[in-house]
Design a protein around this motif. Structure first.
Motif, short mmCIF file in Angstrom:
data_model
loop_
_atom_site.label_atom_id
_atom_site.label_comp_id
_atom_site.label_asym_id
_atom_site.label_seq_id
_atom_site.Cartn_x
_atom_site.Cartn_y
_atom_site.Cartn_z
N GLN A 145 8.71 22.35 11.43
CA GLN A 145 9.69 22.60 10.38
C GLN A 145 9.29 21.95 9.06
O GLN A 145 9.62 22.46 7.99
CB GLN A 145 11.08 22.15 10.81
CG GLN A 145 11.66 22.99 11.91
CD GLN A 145 11.78 24.45 11.52
OE1 GLN A 145 12.18 24.80 10.42
NE2 GLN A 145 11.41 25.32 12.44
N ARG B 77 7.35 24.18 6.98
CA ARG B 77 8.05 25.35 6.48
C ARG B 77 9.07 25.02 5.39
O ARG B 77 9.44 25.88 4.61
CB ARG B 77 8.76 26.06 7.63
CG ARG B 77 7.80 26.54 8.71
CD ARG B 77 8.51 27.16 9.87
NE ARG B 77 9.28 28.31 9.52
CZ ARG B 77 8.83 29.56 9.50
NH1 ARG B 77 7.59 29.79 9.81
NH2 ARG B 77 9.63 30.56 9.18
N HIS B 78 9.57 23.78 5.36
CA HIS B 78 10.62 23.39 4.42
C HIS B 78 10.22 22.11 3.69
O HIS B 78 9.38 21.35 4.16
CB HIS B 78 11.94 23.15 5.15
CG HIS B 78 12.42 24.33 5.93
ND1 HIS B 78 12.93 25.46 5.33
CD2 HIS B 78 12.48 24.55 7.26
CE1 HIS B 78 13.26 26.33 6.27
NE2 HIS B 78 13.00 25.80 7.45
N GLU B 79 10.87 21.86 2.55
CA GLU B 79 10.61 20.65 1.78
C GLU B 79 11.76 19.66 1.83
O GLU B 79 11.55 18.46 1.71
CB GLU B 79 10.31 21.01 0.33
CG GLU B 79 9.01 21.77 0.16
CD GLU B 79 8.72 22.04 -1.30
OE1 GLU B 79 9.40 21.46 -2.17
OE2 GLU B 79 7.82 22.83 -1.55
N HIS B 80 12.98 20.12 1.99
CA HIS B 80 14.15 19.25 1.97
C HIS B 80 14.45 18.72 3.37
O HIS B 80 14.33 19.43 4.36
CB HIS B 80 15.37 20.00 1.43
CG HIS B 80 15.17 20.51 0.05
ND1 HIS B 80 15.09 19.67 -1.04
CD2 HIS B 80 15.00 21.76 -0.43
CE1 HIS B 80 14.89 20.38 -2.12
NE2 HIS B 80 14.83 21.67 -1.78
N ALA C 267 17.03 20.58 5.60
CA ALA C 267 16.51 21.83 6.17
C ALA C 267 15.52 21.54 7.29
O ALA C 267 15.48 22.26 8.29
CB ALA C 267 15.84 22.66 5.08
N ILE C 268 14.72 20.50 7.14
CA ILE C 268 13.76 20.13 8.18
C ILE C 268 14.49 19.71 9.45
O ILE C 268 14.16 20.17 10.55
CB ILE C 268 12.83 18.99 7.69
CG1 ILE C 268 11.90 19.50 6.58
CG2 ILE C 268 12.01 18.43 8.85
CD1 ILE C 268 11.10 18.42 5.91
N TRP D 48 17.68 20.32 10.38
CA TRP D 48 18.45 21.43 10.95
C TRP D 48 17.51 22.41 11.65
O TRP D 48 17.78 22.86 12.77
CB TRP D 48 19.25 22.12 9.86
CG TRP D 48 20.01 23.29 10.36
CD1 TRP D 48 19.77 24.59 10.06
CD2 TRP D 48 21.13 23.28 11.25
NE1 TRP D 48 20.67 25.40 10.71
CE2 TRP D 48 21.51 24.61 11.45
CE3 TRP D 48 21.83 22.29 11.90
CZ2 TRP D 48 22.56 24.97 12.28
CZ3 TRP D 48 22.89 22.64 12.72
CH2 TRP D 48 23.24 23.97 12.90
N GLY D 49 16.41 22.74 11.03
CA GLY D 49 15.45 23.66 11.63
C GLY D 49 14.80 23.06 12.87
O GLY D 49 14.55 23.77 13.85
#
Length: 68
Positions: A29, A32-35, A38-39, A41-42
């Motif tokens: 994750q 795929r994400h920067e925040h 979001a990391i 949760w993913g």
């Protein structure tokens, strides 16, 4: 051999998979994400998906093994 006995015999091996699931989920994750929100949760969603996949695959293999 029933399912409860089988799970009892190999329950120690499951603990080796948990850190791997956490690390794989976080690294995947993070690519795929920067925040951070979001990391996390993913990673939680992906980790649950991965555990579910492993449970289904293990159940299929178990039922195949008792048929043979």
């Amino acid at each position: 051999m029933n399912l409860v006995t089988l799970l009892g015999m190999h329950s120690g091996d499951v603990w080796y998979a948990l850190p791997l699931i956490v690390v794989i989920s976080l690294v995947y994750q993070a690519t795929r994400h920067e925040h951070m929100g979001a990391i996390l949760w993913g990673a939680a969603r992906f980790g649950l998906w991965l555990v579910g996949f492993m449970v289904v695959a293990s159940a299929i293999l178990y039922f195949i093994s008792i048929r043979l």
